[in-house]
Motif scaffolding. Structure first.
Motif, PDB file in Angstrom:
ATOM      1  N   LEU A  18      -7.810  21.864   8.843  1.00  0.00           N
ATOM      2  CA  LEU A  18      -7.444  20.563   8.272  1.00  0.00           C
ATOM      3  C   LEU A  18      -8.321  20.192   7.071  1.00  0.00           C
ATOM      4  CD1 LEU A  18      -5.369  18.353   9.230  1.00  0.00           C
ATOM      5  CD2 LEU A  18      -7.380  17.055   9.888  1.00  0.00           C
ATOM      6  N   HIS A  19      -7.661  19.790   6.004  1.00  0.00           N
ATOM      7  CA  HIS A  19      -8.348  19.243   4.829  1.00  0.00           C
ATOM      8  C   HIS A  19      -7.809  17.844   4.594  1.00  0.00           C
ATOM      9  CE1 HIS A  19      -9.979  23.082   3.021  1.00  0.00           C
ATOM     10  NE2 HIS A  19      -9.179  23.533   3.973  1.00  0.00           N
ATOM     11  N   ALA A  20      -8.663  16.960   4.113  1.00  0.00           N
ATOM     12  CA  ALA A  20      -8.175  15.633   3.738  1.00  0.00           C
ATOM     13  C   ALA A  20      -9.159  15.009   2.777  1.00  0.00           C
ATOM     14  CB  ALA A  20      -8.010  14.745   4.970  1.00  0.00           C
ATOM     15  N   GLY A  21      -8.708  14.002   2.061  1.00  0.00           N
ATOM     16  CA  GLY A  21      -9.598  13.317   1.125  1.00  0.00           C
ATOM     17  C   GLY A  21      -8.917  12.134   0.501  1.00  0.00           C
ATOM     18  N   TYR A  22      -9.708  11.389  -0.265  1.00  0.00           N
ATOM     19  CA  TYR A  22      -9.181  10.230  -0.973  1.00  0.00           C
ATOM     20  C   TYR A  22      -9.326  10.459  -2.467  1.00  0.00           C
ATOM     21  CZ  TYR A  22     -10.140   8.156   3.604  1.00  0.00           C
ATOM     22  OH  TYR A  22     -10.212   7.887   4.939  1.00  0.00           O
ATOM     23  N   GLU A  23      -8.260  10.237  -3.194  1.00  0.00           N
ATOM     24  CA  GLU A  23      -8.274  10.307  -4.662  1.00  0.00           C
ATOM     25  C   GLU A  23      -8.988  11.555  -5.171  1.00  0.00           C
ATOM     26  OE1 GLU A  23      -9.751   6.608  -6.112  1.00  0.00           O
ATOM     27  OE2 GLU A  23      -8.153   5.498  -5.111  1.00  0.00           O
ATOM     28  N   GLY A  24      -8.564  12.706  -4.651  1.00  0.00           N
ATOM     29  CA  GLY A  24      -9.084  13.966  -5.164  1.00  0.00           C
ATOM     30  C   GLY A  24     -10.431  14.369  -4.598  1.00  0.00           C
ATOM     31  N   ARG A  34      -0.317   1.260  -6.782  1.00  0.00           N
ATOM     32  CA  ARG A  34      -1.689   0.774  -6.723  1.00  0.00           C
ATOM     33  C   ARG A  34      -1.742  -0.746  -6.943  1.00  0.00           C
ATOM     34  NH1 ARG A  34      -5.481   1.517 -10.859  1.00  0.00           N
ATOM     35  NH2 ARG A  34      -3.697   2.421 -11.914  1.00  0.00           N
ATOM     36  N   ASP A  35      -0.996  -1.230  -7.918  1.00  0.00           N
ATOM     37  CA  ASP A  35      -1.025  -2.667  -8.213  1.00  0.00           C
ATOM     38  C   ASP A  35       0.220  -3.360  -7.674  1.00  0.00           C
ATOM     39  OD1 ASP A  35      -3.404  -2.439  -9.632  1.00  0.00           O
ATOM     40  OD2 ASP A  35      -2.310  -1.744 -11.398  1.00  0.00           O
ATOM     41  N   THR A  93       2.942  -5.629  -9.705  1.00  0.00           N
ATOM     42  CA  THR A  93       4.185  -4.994 -10.167  1.00  0.00           C
ATOM     43  C   THR A  93       5.396  -5.574  -9.437  1.00  0.00           C
ATOM     44  OG1 THR A  93       3.801  -3.176  -8.631  1.00  0.00           O
ATOM     45  CG2 THR A  93       3.150  -2.837 -10.915  1.00  0.00           C
ATOM     46  N   ILE A  94       5.229  -5.942  -8.167  1.00  0.00           N
ATOM     47  CA  ILE A  94       6.402  -6.439  -7.436  1.00  0.00           C
ATOM     48  C   ILE A  94       6.841  -7.792  -7.989  1.00  0.00           C
ATOM     49  CG2 ILE A  94       5.128  -7.634  -5.572  1.00  0.00           C
ATOM     50  CD1 ILE A  94       8.345  -5.590  -5.149  1.00  0.00           C
ATOM     51  N   ILE A  95       5.903  -8.560  -8.522  1.00  0.00           N
ATOM     52  CA  ILE A  95       6.280  -9.849  -9.111  1.00  0.00           C
ATOM     53  C   ILE A  95       7.166  -9.620 -10.333  1.00  0.00           C
ATOM     54  CG2 ILE A  95       5.387 -11.846 -10.379  1.00  0.00           C
ATOM     55  CD1 ILE A  95       3.220 -12.110  -8.516  1.00  0.00           C
ATOM     56  N   ILE A  96       6.738  -8.685 -11.193  1.00  0.00           N
ATOM     57  CA  ILE A  96       7.521  -8.406 -12.391  1.00  0.00           C
ATOM     58  C   ILE A  96       8.876  -7.818 -12.001  1.00  0.00           C
ATOM     59  CG2 ILE A  96       7.549  -7.181 -14.588  1.00  0.00           C
ATOM     60  CD1 ILE A  96       4.526  -7.159 -14.515  1.00  0.00           C
ATOM     61  N   LEU A 139       8.532   3.826 -13.873  1.00  0.00           N
ATOM     62  CA  LEU A 139       7.583   4.061 -14.968  1.00  0.00           C
ATOM     63  C   LEU A 139       6.721   2.817 -15.190  1.00  0.00           C
ATOM     64  CD1 LEU A 139       9.218   5.838 -18.071  1.00  0.00           C
ATOM     65  CD2 LEU A 139       7.118   6.484 -16.889  1.00  0.00           C
ATOM     66  N   PRO A 140       5.906   2.461 -14.192  1.00  0.00           N
ATOM     67  CA  PRO A 140       5.142   1.207 -14.350  1.00  0.00           C
ATOM     68  C   PRO A 140       4.194   1.227 -15.548  1.00  0.00           C
ATOM     69  CG  PRO A 140       4.505   2.374 -12.349  1.00  0.00           C
ATOM     70  CD  PRO A 140       5.692   3.067 -12.884  1.00  0.00           C
ATOM     71  N   ASP A 141       3.890   2.415 -16.090  1.00  0.00           N
ATOM     72  CA  ASP A 141       3.049   2.471 -17.291  1.00  0.00           C
ATOM     73  C   ASP A 141       3.872   2.433 -18.570  1.00  0.00           C
ATOM     74  OD1 ASP A 141       0.650   2.482 -16.008  1.00  0.00           O
ATOM     75  OD2 ASP A 141       0.634   4.650 -15.739  1.00  0.00           O
ATOM     76  N   GLY A 142       5.181   2.278 -18.441  1.00  0.00           N
ATOM     77  CA  GLY A 142       6.038   2.161 -19.606  1.00  0.00           C
ATOM     78  C   GLY A 142       6.203   3.472 -20.353  1.00  0.00           C
ATOM     79  N   LEU A 143       6.917   3.396 -21.478  1.00  0.00           N
ATOM     80  CA  LEU A 143       7.180   4.621 -22.250  1.00  0.00           C
ATOM     81  C   LEU A 143       5.897   5.175 -22.846  1.00  0.00           C
ATOM     82  CD1 LEU A 143      10.521   3.738 -24.059  1.00  0.00           C
ATOM     83  CD2 LEU A 143      10.153   5.350 -22.190  1.00  0.00           C
ATOM     84  N   ALA A 144       5.017   4.292 -23.352  1.00  0.00           N
ATOM     85  CA  ALA A 144       3.767   4.791 -23.927  1.00  0.00           C
ATOM     86  C   ALA A 144       2.970   5.561 -22.869  1.00  0.00           C
ATOM     87  CB  ALA A 144       2.939   3.638 -24.487  1.00  0.00           C
TER      88      ALA A 144
END
Lengths: 238, 297, 341
Positions: A11-17, B91-92, B96-99, C316-321
């Protein structure tokens, strides 16, 4: 081992890399008490969260009762009979003690037997009976731990995982908690216990797995650990 | 003396509508930190569902209201699957759900306008559930039967909701998810079902609130917007996630609004409650009604 | 290619500015010129919003209200004090700062969600106050004794307060070109301000706060102070843009405070990419073009915009950019892997 109820393999696991667990392999045979021992912050809690489904493993398998449960949702895993009593209790603070216990028996199979089982819990943990209509947030640290254990027991799982049940408690309360654990073991329940402190479990556990920086560095019985001062000193600071 | 009665009569009516609109928002926020900006259009739809079932489908009025309420609930589930379902892991999410629901709500509102042009040709429309101005006198002030029904309906619905949350297993599960969702999952609660259920519940109550509003004025496609903002103000004043606090806040805001409307002028009602809330937040940023009863801090 | 990517912001800026400067001399029809200059105006507002929201992390929905506030201030100053509009823009801007400070003091210490709800409520309050303002104003009686216009014009809107004055300078056929360069100038200032703030100590502070709030706080970076600063700075240009808008159209209306305009501008922000330098410009350009192209479906405009906002937030919450950045990173990775293989 053929009679292993719970098997964890590679088993491997982690948070954000960041890897927290590295290639963990062990199993829990039916009716035994297995302990994961090691200092805080080395991945033991993450391991239990993986098994209970709150954290998704990145690699490896978890098998319970012959079926894979890794990657399943936590609510599915508990309905198969894997019950965790989490670190820090995670009670429902704005509910009464009684309602917290009822939440323990939320699933159908458990809720049918709730009335009967709750009496057993009250005999095992008489403090809860006195506090039954009190809000969980008003309980003392020891009472909170009792409630967390009672709530977990009411779920009626086949394996009970306890994450640091003695953490932050006064020695006298720790004694009570370990009396309860001994009782459960006598009843023949399968237990997986995470501990930081070797002294309490050395006579109790069938197998001890030493966890250090996300890997199992040593495993064996309590007697072996006692007779192995080098291991004790290196990993547990004597 | 009579303007005192007048304030209480109209204040209680505002309070009833705000309370129904706000408790749902509190439940949804408590369960998964979602603020649903499509809440307003669902209130509007509640009023229109009565119109559609009664006028177009010919359903008796006594059935049209509960059926409209159920339709409102379905709209809540629709909002879940059209937005939150896909975004819950973002994450946000809170932002984001408000928008996203703002976009969804605007699309629904504009679509409704278009559809209504086809269905009813003219809007606004009279609410068929409205009982008109029939009234009796209290201390010289006329109190319409309409208001009595609104107070009664709001009270009954809130009592039912409270009983549901307190006494049923699923109601407990909803409270559990709000207080600690990971712990609730460890008890086997299917959180997704809870999310859908609270959105449906909130939307059904919002629909009723919309019906109430329309029974005073008329059914209008844009009527929900202001009501939604007031419901938001109510939950901000109470402290997000505080259910009983929201009821008190609804009562307070309804009364303040009625006082300003009766004593000063109609158009300053909204300004008055907004200033009240801003001052209250500067004084007590976590809301004025103390600890929460449903949700995490 | 890699060199271009490194200096891409300057290269893009230079090319776009060149095209924009030459634009009025390319034989473009007037209605397109008019649409492009409005696009500049919106892009300015959205770029300032982007600073507030994307950089400073303030989830304010009051940006459109500040814009409308600037437009109304300019209109009122021009109408009742007969002020030359070129003087009233900076006054409107200062008014915008004051307005934003009031909002900021009330809600910046609160959680993001509260900011969104309160700023929205403030916009709605102004909408209601102006909409219901129906009493004939003595000031307007002085201008035209026969008419009954309220102080703010109420739901009718307000006109007759002057313009940029290019008609007198450039004549009846070319005044639009004057308005065009004026708006372009505003946008260029807006973009430069955005860039400078992003690169400044303040920009660094915000990135530090975003990456590790506790660490940044322990080094004495006060989020509140910087947030208030950015909020105020962006309000100045936003309110000024409102003034320019009013000057160009020669009229202001209640719709400036309405939800449809908020939706339109939020979709520019979302489609372009929240927190990206070029996002607002990209979003404004795309949505204004779409608005022109789909004019015959204008009944469905808000349905379309609403769904676009929803879909972008989901996928695409970060938009096109943000999407372009991701594609670029992917391309670099594929390219280097192909080379090493």
């Amino acid at each position: 081992m053929a009679d292993a109820l719970l098997q964890v393999e590679g088993l491997h696991a982690g948070y954000e890399g960041q890897n927290v667990l590295n290639d963990i392999t062990f199993d829990v045979p039916k009716g035994q008490l297995i302990t994961l021992l090691g200092p805080n912050g080395h991945g033991k809690t993450t391991l239990l969260r993986c098994i209970s489904g709150l954290v998704k493993p990145t690699k490896g398998t978890i098998t319970f009762d012959g079926q894979r449960i890794d990657g399943m949702e936590a609510e599915k895993i508990v309905s198969r009979g894997v019950v965790m009593i989490p670190q820090g209790d995670m009670l429902f603070p704005e509910m009464s003690v009684y309602d917290n216990l009822r939440m323990g028996a939320y699933l159908k199979q458990a809720s049918a037997k709730f009335e009967q089982n709750v009496e057993e819990i009250y005999t095992l943990l008489p403090r809860l009976k006195e506090r039954t209509s009190q809000m969980a947030r008003t309980l003392s640290g020891g009472e909170r731990r009792m409630l967390a254990i009672g709530r977990g027991l009411l779920a009626g799982g086949d394996i009970l995982m306890l994450d640091e049940p003695s953490l932050g408690l006064a020695p006298i309360v720790i004694d009570q908690i370990y009396e309860i654990i001994k009782d459960l073991k006598k009843q023949g329940r399968t237990l997986l216990l995470v501990e930081e402190n070797a002294s309490r479990i050395i006579d109790l556990a069938e197998q001890i797995h030493l966890v250090d920086t996300g890997t199992i560095v040593w495993h064996g019985g309590g007697k072996e650990l006692e007779s192995n001062p080098q291991v004790l000193e290196t990993y547990l600071g004597g | 003396m009579d303007f005192f009665v007048q304030i209480i009569v109209s204040g209680l009516t505002f309070s009833a509508m705000y309370a129904l609109a706000a408790v749902g928002l509190v439940l949804v926020w408590g369960a998964f930190n979602m603020l649903n900006m499509a809440h307003g259009i669902i209130m509007t739809l509640g009023a229109y569902f009565v119109l559609m079932w009664a006028e177009l489908a010919g359903l008796p009025l006594i059935l049209a209201a509960p059926v409209a309420m159920i339709c409102g609930g379905l709209m809540g589930a629709f909002v879940y699957f059209a937005s939150a379902h896909w975004m819950i892991k973002q994450r946000d999410f809170e932002t984001t759900i408000i928008i996203a629901t703002f976009g969804l709500g605007m699309a629904m509102e504009a679509g409704l306008l278009k559809l209504l042009a086809e269905l009813f040709h003219s809007s606004p429309y009279a609410q068929p559930l409205s009982m008109g101005a029939d009234s009796f006198l209290v201390a010289g002030v006329p109190v319409s039967y309409q208001r009595i029904i609104i107070w009664g309906a709001a009270l009954i619905l809130i009592l039912i909701l409270a009983a549901f949350l307190k006494r049923t297993s699923f109601g407990r599960a909803i409270r559990a998810v709000a207080q600690n969702s990971d712990a609730a999952r460890l008890m086997g609660v299917r959180v997704r079902n809870v999310y859908i259920a609270v959105l449906a519940l909130a939307s059904a109550l919002a629909g009723v609130s919309g019906i109430m509003l329309s029974s005073f004025k008329e059914v209008h496609p844009l009527m929900g917007g202001a009501l939604m903002l007031k419901a938001f103000i109510v939950i901000v004043l109470a402290g997000l996630g505080n259910l009983t606090g929201a009821l008190y806040a609804a009562l307070l805001i309804g009364m303040v609004e009625a006082t300003v409307k009766v004593l000063i002028a109609d158009q300053y009602g909204f300004t008055a409650i907004l200033i009240l809330v801003i001052l209250a937040l500067i004084w007590k940023p976590a809301g004025i009604f103390g600890r929460s009863t449903v949700a995490r801090q | 290619m890699a060199l271009f990517w490194k200096h891409r912001d300057f290269v893009i800026f230079a090319i776009l500015l060149g095209v924009a400067l030459a634009f009025p001399f390319m034989g473009i029809p007037r209605f397109i010129l008019a649409a492009v200059l409005i696009m500049y105006c919106y892009a300015t507002v959205v770029s300032q919003w982007n600073l507030v929201f994307g950089l400073a992390g303030i989830f304010s929905l009051a940006q459109v209200a500040i814009f409308a506030f600037g437009a109304y201030s300019t209109a009122l100053l021009g109408r009742y004090l007969e002020m030359n509009l070129w003087y009233s823009f900076p006054i409107a801007g200062l008014g915008g700062i004051l307005f934003s400070f009031l909002i900021g003091l009330a809600c910046l210490r609160l959680r993001g969600i509260y900011v969104a709800l309160l700023t929205l409520a403030v916009s709605q309050m102004m909408f209601v106050l102006i909409q219901t303002d129906a009493a004939c104003s003595a000031l307007n009686k002085a201008i035209n004794p026969m008419s009954c216009v309220s102080f703010t014009g109420g739901s009718q809107g307000l006109g007759d307060f002057g313009s940029f004055g290019w008609r007198a300078v450039l004549g009846g056929r070319n005044w639009m070109t004057g308005d065009y360069y004026t708006m372009l100038g505003l946008l260029v200032i807006g973009l430069i301000v955005t860039y400078l703030i992003t690169q400044s100590r303040m920009g660094l502070a915000f990135r530090a706060l975003r990456d590790n709030e506790e660490l940044a706080r322990s080094r004495g970076i006060s989020q509140y102070k910087y947030q208030l600063l950015v909020f105020g700075a962006s309000a100045f240009l936003t309110a000024a843009a409102g003034g320019f808008y009013a000057a160009h159209f020669g009229a202001v209306g209640i719709n400036l405070f309405g939800f449809p305009l908020l939706l339109f501008l939020i979709s520019m922000l979302v489609v372009g990419g929240i927190g990206r330098l070029w996002g607002p410009l990209l979003g404004a350009a795309l949505l204004m073009s779409a608005d022109e192209v789909f004019k015959e479906f204008s009944d469905w405009r808000n349905v379309g915009l609403g769904i676009v906002v929803l879909l972008f937030m989901i996928f695409l919450p970060d938009g096109l950019a943000g999407g372009i950045d991701k594609l670029h990173k992917l391309a670099v990775r594929v390219f280097t892997r192909a080379r090493t293989a």
